[in-house]
Scaffold this active site. Structure first.
Site: not given
Ligand code: ADP
Length: 541
Positions: A181, A436
């Site tokens: 990955t 956020k």
């Protein structure tokens, strides 16, 4: 006695034998660095892949040894995809866009023993040569220039295969291929594909309701062969006998469109940034290329914006939107509308196609949040978890990744999603890309999709920037269409009609380019870094 069915092993060897015998005359076309085309038939591909397996065996490589590749998409890379595993070894595709220090780490961690490298990529090998020990380095002469000492010419190596070489008998659960990955969080992690997972995944790609590769297709994997095994396309193509056209190092829109036109391509696949470029090229020179009507384009690796789907529709190309990960081989879900969407108008259908779609057979999905497993209501968000026969059960030699796997056998994807009543997944964001703000979440992906829907915008990326009072605030960077001007105030008003005010980016910055990751996606980490202190950072008091 077993009174059910024969215990035939699902091996890549079987795919190779099938391709070599049933589709012996079918073509594999590869673009060389000088743009000339290399052509061979599946019969040559079979013979050469087998020669590679035999030569590696004759060189004394032990079963299960790793053979690394550092190559563009072309015939020799394809031979490694099949010959290495059929010989009982593991093909490990190295990502040529990684930094040499990452490459050295990955090759060492994987225990790579042999490297097959393109002549044009030798400088990259030389950058890691002091840090990795390969027993042998085989150089593929893609430019035709002779391969010089101390390297071994790949073509000469193939000739060392013994006349009487036969493929070994293998178990389907043995490792066949390996891919790391990209390591956007922490060190890169190795995923080991088995023969069985690769073959089953190839079957899944052949289903009409997923990717739907057929004998009649001419397929260009634009997705690099070092990115999640070119999404498994080479194996599916070999299984059904589709013609393969491999673009080599030329991945710019015009070169790709030339290739699609010249080879009468019917199927292609890649990340959205590739198709954003293709859509722009088609918009600016609509008459230059003659493409196969309805040319199918599998788009995955990042979300396909609705505006991209529409733009390609206008040029009679069909976007097939899929979601997946290196850890899922990668096929997870595909968005193919069904009869339940038959009454939808055009906009509704595009909205369905812009979802990530329904899971492939044997891929199970669930969304989990603090309340437990979320209902399939298309609204309740949580982390997407998957399991299935081609989903990794763990990372190679790495305890660190283990928190990605739940005790009851699911893989945590790190993607935030909803699932609707038809089982269609919709990704809201990667967990780490969610913004956020004031204790609420903002989807960077939703803002990007909306911005790319504006007529002046070619590309957009939205990131959360640390903010003293809100924790994070969204910031957008936007690349205008060629010859157009994008006006931040107008874009803001455009977004105002679609989102609550507190979702709107604090700034929309016009830029020339957006940085890309090693797999060609928008590089958000770099953007976050570049604008990190823009709003004064987090309030440490
Ligand atoms: P990398 O970390 O290099 O991006 P992968 O290609 O394995 O490596 O990335 C998988 C991730 O890409 C998924 O977890 C998801 O966040 C994203 N992704 C893949 N396909 C889609 C899609 N169709 N829509 C949105 N995100 C996607």
């Amino acid at each position: 006695m077993n009174s059910t069915m024969m215990d035939v092993q699902l091996l890549i060897t079987g795919l190779l034998e099938r391709a070599g015998h049933l589709y012996a005359d079918e073509e594999i076309v590869s673009q060389r660095p000088d743009k000339s085309l290399h052509r061979m038939r599946y019969r040559d591909f079979y013979r050469r892949s087998k020669a590679l397996a035999g030569a590696l065996t004759a060189a004394g490589l032990a079963p299960g040894s790793r053979v690394a590749t550092l190559m563009w998409n072309h015939y020799a890379h394809l031979e490694a995809y099949f010959g290495v595993p059929a010989g009982g070894f593991v093909v490990h595709t190295l990502n040529l866009r990684l930094h040499p220090s990452d490459l050295a780490y990955i090759a060492t961690h994987a225990g790579d023993e042999v490297l097959i490298v393109d002549d044009v990529l030798l400088p990259l090998y030389q950058a890691i040569a002091g840090h990795v020990e390969f027993k042998q380095v085989l150089v593929v002469p893609t430019t035709g220039a002779p391969v010089a000492e101390p390297y071994t010419d790949y073509e000469a190596f193939l000739e060392t295969c013994p006349q009487d070489y036969a493929f070994p008998e293998l178990r389907e659960t043995e490792a066949a291929a390996m891919c790391y990955t990209s390591g956007t969080t922490g060190r890169p992690k190795g995923v080991l594909y088995s023969h069985r997972s690769t073959v089953l995944h190839a079957f899944a790609l052949g289903l009409t309701d997923t990717i739907g590769i057929t004998r009649n297709d001419v397929v260009v994997p634009v997705v690099p062969q070092f990115h999640a095994m070119a999404w498994g396309l080479p194996y599916a193509c070999a299984m059904v006998g589709a013609k393969q056209v491999l673009p080599g190092p030329h991945l710019d829109p015009e070169s790709l469109l030339d290739l699609f036109d010249r080879e009468r391509v019917t199927y292609t696949a890649g990340v959205p940034t590739i198709w954003l470029g293709i859509a722009q090229a088609l918009e600016s020179q609509p008459a230059r290329w003659t493409l196969t009507p309805g040319l199918r384009m599998a788009v995955g690796g990042a979300a396909a914006p609705p505006s991209l789907i529409r733009a390609l529709d206008r040029h009679d190309c069909t976007v097939i939107h899929a979601w997946g990960m290196t850890e899922t081989s990668p096929l997870g879900t595909v968005s193919v509308p069904g009869p339940e969407h038959a009454s939808f108008d055009d906009d509704g259908r595009v909205r369905v196609r812009a979802k990530q779609g329904r899971p492939a057979p044997f891929v199970e999905i669930r969304v989990v949040n603090d309340q437990g497993i979320a209902p399939w209501d298309g609204k309740t968000m949580g982390e997407l978890e998957v399991r299935g026969p081609w989903v990794a059960a763990g990372y190679y030699g790495d305890g660190e990744g283990s928190e990605a796997f739940t005790e009851d056998g699911w893989f945590r994807t790190g993607d935030v999603a909803t699932i609707d009543s038809s089982g269609f997944v919709e990704i809201t964001d990667r967990t780490k890309d969610l913004i956020k703000s004031g204790g609420e979440w903002i989807s960077s992906l939703a803002l990007e999709n909306a911005l790319m829907g504006h007529e002046t915008v070619a590309e957009a990326a939205v990131v959360g920037i640390p903010h003293p009072s809100w924790q994070e605030r969204p910031l957008a960077v936007v690349v205008p269409h060629e010859g157009r001007e994008a006006d931040p105030a107008a874009l803001r008003s455009f977004l105002e009609t679609q989102f609550a005010k507190w979702w709107l980016p604090d700034e929309i910055i016009i830029v020339d380019t957006i940085p890309r990751t090693s797999t060609g996606k928008f590089q958000k980490r770099e953007l976050k870094e570049a604008y990190r202190d823009r709003y004064g950072g987090l309030d440490k008091g």
